[in-house]
Design a protein around this motif. Structure first.
Motif, short mmCIF file in Angstrom:
data_model
loop_
_atom_site.label_atom_id
_atom_site.label_comp_id
_atom_site.label_asym_id
_atom_site.label_seq_id
_atom_site.Cartn_x
_atom_site.Cartn_y
_atom_site.Cartn_z
N PRO A 27 0.84 -1.21 0.00
CA PRO A 27 0.00 0.00 0.00
C PRO A 27 0.87 1.25 0.00
CG PRO A 27 -0.05 -1.06 2.15
CD PRO A 27 0.68 -1.98 1.23
N ARG A 28 0.34 2.31 -0.60
CA ARG A 28 1.08 3.57 -0.68
C ARG A 28 1.02 4.30 0.65
NH1 ARG A 28 -0.74 6.37 -6.34
NH2 ARG A 28 0.39 4.97 -7.71
N ALA A 29 2.09 5.03 0.94
CA ALA A 29 2.12 5.87 2.14
C ALA A 29 1.27 7.12 1.86
CB ALA A 29 3.56 6.26 2.46
N PRO A 30 0.61 7.65 2.88
CA PRO A 30 -0.19 8.86 2.64
C PRO A 30 0.72 10.04 2.28
CG PRO A 30 -0.11 8.34 4.98
CD PRO A 30 0.54 7.21 4.25
N ARG A 31 0.20 10.92 1.47
CA ARG A 31 0.96 12.09 1.05
C ARG A 31 1.08 13.07 2.21
NH1 ARG A 31 -0.91 13.90 -4.95
NH2 ARG A 31 -0.24 12.01 -6.01
N PRO A 32 2.23 13.73 2.34
CA PRO A 32 2.37 14.71 3.42
C PRO A 32 1.53 15.95 3.11
CG PRO A 32 4.32 14.70 2.03
CD PRO A 32 3.45 13.56 1.57
N PHE A 33 1.05 16.59 4.16
CA PHE A 33 0.22 17.79 4.01
C PHE A 33 1.11 18.96 3.60
CE2 PHE A 33 -1.58 21.68 5.79
CZ PHE A 33 -2.79 21.70 5.11
N ARG A 34 0.68 19.67 2.59
CA ARG A 34 1.40 20.86 2.15
C ARG A 34 0.48 22.07 2.27
NH1 ARG A 34 3.80 19.75 -3.63
NH2 ARG A 34 2.13 18.25 -3.74
#
Length: 111
Positions: free
Chosen positions: A40-47
């Motif tokens: 599974p993909r890691a969640p994207r960091p908040f920008r």
């Protein structure tokens, strides 16, 4: 009123065509198990969203929305036109008045 609708014509192959596979739905093939499942993909960091840059121009053309600056010097009777759509926006003297008259086809931008 018990008549059946006319039957549709059965489609057929052109004469001389050799059938190389059976006609009809294709059999389902099993999924390949020789490859492991994707992790599974890691969640994207908040920008933080980028701040909206305000244009440095002082006026906005009403017909097309282009930002522009009227000339600061020159005769008051000079006709000001939009640099994008060439619409006649008013005369230079009207752009220098405070508050600007409502007959201008441009609106001042707030800074």
């Amino acid at each position: 009123m018990t008549e059946d609708p006319p039957k549709r014509r059965t489609l057929s192959l052109k004469p001389g065509v050799q059938v190389t596979r059976p006609l009809g739905p294709q059999p389902l093939t099993p999924l390949k198990a020789d490859r492991p499942a994707r992790p599974p993909r890691a969640p994207r960091p908040f920008r933080e969203p980028k701040p909206v840059e305000r244009p440095a121009h002082g006026w906005k053309c009403k017909p097309c929305g282009t930002f522009f600056d009227p000339p600061a010097e020159g005769p008051d009777e000079e006709v000001i036109r939009c640099p994008n759509c060439n619409a006649r926006l008013g005369i230079a003297g009207d752009f220098r008045q405070t508050p600007p008259p409502s007959r201008l086809r441009a609106r001042p931008m707030r800074h």
